[in-house]
Design a protein around this motif. Sequence first.
Motif, PDB file in Angstrom:
ATOM      1  N   VAL A  18       0.831  -1.199   0.000  1.00 39.39           N
ATOM      2  CA  VAL A  18       0.000   0.000   0.000  1.00 39.39           C
ATOM      3  C   VAL A  18       0.873   1.260   0.000  1.00 39.39           C
ATOM      4  N   LYS A  19       1.957   1.245   0.792  1.00 37.21           N
ATOM      5  CA  LYS A  19       2.844   2.416   0.903  1.00 37.21           C
ATOM      6  C   LYS A  19       3.816   2.525  -0.264  1.00 37.21           C
ATOM      7  N   ALA A  20       4.088   1.424  -0.929  1.00 36.81           N
ATOM      8  CA  ALA A  20       5.128   1.416  -1.957  1.00 36.81           C
ATOM      9  C   ALA A  20       4.775   2.313  -3.127  1.00 36.81           C
ATOM     10  N   GLN A  21       5.736   3.113  -3.532  1.00 33.51           N
ATOM     11  CA  GLN A  21       5.559   3.947  -4.703  1.00 33.51           C
ATOM     12  C   GLN A  21       6.008   3.209  -5.956  1.00 33.51           C
ATOM     13  N   THR A  22       7.095   2.476  -5.847  1.00 32.98           N
ATOM     14  CA  THR A  22       7.655   1.768  -6.990  1.00 32.98           C
ATOM     15  C   THR A  22       8.211   0.431  -6.530  1.00 32.98           C
ATOM     16  N   VAL A  23       7.929  -0.616  -7.299  1.00 32.71           N
ATOM     17  CA  VAL A  23       8.505  -1.932  -7.035  1.00 32.71           C
ATOM     18  C   VAL A  23       9.295  -2.336  -8.266  1.00 32.71           C
ATOM     19  N   LYS A  24      10.583  -2.631  -8.058  1.00 35.27           N
ATOM     20  CA  LYS A  24      11.454  -3.048  -9.158  1.00 35.27           C
ATOM     21  C   LYS A  24      12.096  -4.375  -8.811  1.00 35.27           C
ATOM     22  N   PHE A  25      12.283  -5.196  -9.842  1.00 26.46           N
ATOM     23  CA  PHE A  25      12.953  -6.477  -9.682  1.00 26.46           C
ATOM     24  C   PHE A  25      14.348  -6.368 -10.273  1.00 26.46           C
ATOM     25  N   GLY A  26      15.250  -7.213  -9.801  1.00 30.56           N
ATOM     26  CA  GLY A  26      16.603  -7.166 -10.323  1.00 30.56           C
ATOM     27  C   GLY A  26      17.382  -8.429 -10.024  1.00 30.56           C
ATOM     28  N   VAL A  27      18.593  -8.465 -10.550  1.00 31.73           N
ATOM     29  CA  VAL A  27      19.535  -9.553 -10.308  1.00 31.73           C
ATOM     30  C   VAL A  27      20.835  -8.929  -9.826  1.00 31.73           C
ATOM     31  N   LYS A  28      21.609  -9.725  -9.080  1.00 28.25           N
ATOM     32  CA  LYS A  28      22.887  -9.228  -8.589  1.00 28.25           C
ATOM     33  C   LYS A  28      23.871 -10.372  -8.444  1.00 28.25           C
ATOM     34  N   GLY A  29      25.142 -10.031  -8.423  1.00 27.82           N
ATOM     35  CA  GLY A  29      26.181 -11.034  -8.237  1.00 27.82           C
ATOM     36  C   GLY A  29      27.523 -10.355  -8.069  1.00 27.82           C
ATOM     37  N   GLY A  30      28.490 -11.128  -7.554  1.00 28.09           N
ATOM     38  CA  GLY A  30      29.809 -10.548  -7.372  1.00 28.09           C
ATOM     39  C   GLY A  30      30.723 -11.426  -6.559  1.00 28.09           C
ATOM     40  N   LEU A  31      31.724 -10.791  -5.980  1.00 25.02           N
ATOM     41  CA  LEU A  31      32.806 -11.450  -5.253  1.00 25.02           C
ATOM     42  C   LEU A  31      32.518 -11.475  -3.763  1.00 25.02           C
ATOM     43  N   ALA A  46      38.091 -16.611  -1.188  1.00 24.95           N
ATOM     44  CA  ALA A  46      37.354 -15.890  -2.237  1.00 24.95           C
ATOM     45  C   ALA A  46      36.368 -16.841  -2.900  1.00 24.95           C
ATOM     46  N   SER A  47      35.154 -16.352  -3.119  1.00 28.18           N
ATOM     47  CA  SER A  47      34.123 -17.125  -3.805  1.00 28.18           C
ATOM     48  C   SER A  47      33.188 -16.118  -4.484  1.00 28.18           C
ATOM     49  N   PHE A  48      31.937 -16.511  -4.722  1.00 35.45           N
ATOM     50  CA  PHE A  48      31.004 -15.606  -5.384  1.00 35.45           C
ATOM     51  C   PHE A  48      29.631 -15.696  -4.751  1.00 35.45           C
ATOM     52  N   TYR A  49      28.805 -14.717  -5.083  1.00 38.02           N
ATOM     53  CA  TYR A  49      27.398 -14.741  -4.705  1.00 38.02           C
ATOM     54  C   TYR A  49      26.582 -14.331  -5.924  1.00 38.02           C
ATOM     55  N   ALA A  50      25.331 -14.801  -5.996  1.00 35.05           N
ATOM     56  CA  ALA A  50      24.455 -14.465  -7.120  1.00 35.05           C
ATOM     57  C   ALA A  50      23.011 -14.714  -6.711  1.00 35.05           C
ATOM     58  N   GLY A  51      22.105 -13.905  -7.275  1.00 33.80           N
ATOM     59  CA  GLY A  51      20.695 -14.116  -6.982  1.00 33.80           C
ATOM     60  C   GLY A  51      19.820 -12.981  -7.463  1.00 33.80           C
ATOM     61  N   GLY A  52      18.619 -12.918  -6.874  1.00 36.10           N
ATOM     62  CA  GLY A  52      17.635 -11.929  -7.278  1.00 36.10           C
ATOM     63  C   GLY A  52      17.239 -11.023  -6.131  1.00 36.10           C
ATOM     64  N   LEU A  53      16.566  -9.917  -6.478  1.00 36.26           N
ATOM     65  CA  LEU A  53      16.151  -8.944  -5.479  1.00 36.26           C
ATOM     66  C   LEU A  53      14.851  -8.279  -5.897  1.00 36.26           C
ATOM     67  N   GLN A  65      14.600  -3.771   0.556  1.00 39.29           N
ATOM     68  CA  GLN A  65      15.053  -4.658  -0.513  1.00 39.29           C
ATOM     69  C   GLN A  65      15.301  -6.071   0.011  1.00 39.29           C
ATOM     70  N   PRO A  66      14.301  -6.968  -0.112  1.00 39.19           N
ATOM     71  CA  PRO A  66      14.550  -8.379   0.184  1.00 39.19           C
ATOM     72  C   PRO A  66      15.298  -9.026  -0.992  1.00 39.19           C
ATOM     73  N   GLU A  67      16.166  -9.981  -0.672  1.00 39.70           N
ATOM     74  CA  GLU A  67      16.968 -10.663  -1.688  1.00 39.70           C
ATOM     75  C   GLU A  67      16.975 -12.162  -1.425  1.00 39.70           C
ATOM     76  N   LEU A  68      17.248 -12.935  -2.447  1.00 37.46           N
ATOM     77  CA  LEU A  68      17.449 -14.377  -2.340  1.00 37.46           C
ATOM     78  C   LEU A  68      18.747 -14.670  -3.081  1.00 37.46           C
ATOM     79  N   LEU A  69      19.786 -15.100  -2.333  1.00 39.59           N
ATOM     80  CA  LEU A  69      21.126 -15.225  -2.896  1.00 39.59           C
ATOM     81  C   LEU A  69      21.768 -16.571  -2.585  1.00 39.59           C
ATOM     82  N   TYR A  70      22.477 -17.120  -3.571  1.00 44.33           N
ATOM     83  CA  TYR A  70      23.436 -18.191  -3.293  1.00 44.33           C
ATOM     84  C   TYR A  70      24.725 -17.495  -2.849  1.00 44.33           C
ATOM     85  N   SER A  71      25.372 -18.009  -1.798  1.00 44.45           N
ATOM     86  CA  SER A  71      26.596 -17.388  -1.303  1.00 44.45           C
ATOM     87  C   SER A  71      27.627 -18.453  -0.957  1.00 44.45           C
ATOM     88  N   GLY A  72      28.773 -18.433  -1.644  1.00 39.92           N
ATOM     89  CA  GLY A  72      29.893 -19.314  -1.327  1.00 39.92           C
ATOM     90  C   GLY A  72      30.707 -18.681  -0.210  1.00 39.92           C
TER      91      GLY A  72
END
Length: 193
Positions: A18-31, A46-53, A65-72
């Motif tokens: 109800v309060k949200a003005q904008t909802v955006k989806f995305g992907v992320k990853g890195g070191l 050193a490993s990597f992480y990747a997932g969605g947000l 911003q809730p996220e769901l990530l695989y994380s090494g």
Amino acid sequence: MKKLILSGILAIGTVLAVKAQTVKFGVKGGLNLAKITNESSAKTRASFYAGGLVNIALDENWAIQPELLYSGQGAKLKSSYLGGLITTEGTLKTDYINIPVMVQYSIVPAFYLEAGPQLGILAGAKVKGGSVSVDVKDQMKTVDFGIGVGFGYKFDMGLGVSGRYNFGLTNIYDADKVTNKNSVAQIGLFYMF
């Protein structure tokens, strides 16, 4: 209890929608640069992480911003007593499914600071030394709680760069003799659709 938790999540979700003005989806990853605390022989792995947000803007400055990530995660080890397991030189490789929920504050439209809790679910854990690999998942706790703090910069085209430090709050091993926690620094890219 499960119904109460689910009801709470649905109520919070409804208020946010109800309060949200904008909802955006995305992907992320890195070191990932991961280490285990209170272990003198542990070195950074050193490993990597990747997932969605999902980025839910509450107003022009605040977002969740809730996220769901695989994380090494894990650590490089020299001879140590780790959670009841005596190891020689090798690497502890842990795989987590992390669910951070970050509260973001935009200082300027493109730059933000963030902080929030993180739930980690252990998907796998192995100690590898030379050609020998030993599964140690049964010696570790399946749930890890932590706190994350970070920053990010969003470019106009939807691409962005972010950095975050996650520090564990709970012991990752079942053994009570030792208290080791996750410590993970992350740097990476994200793309918002």
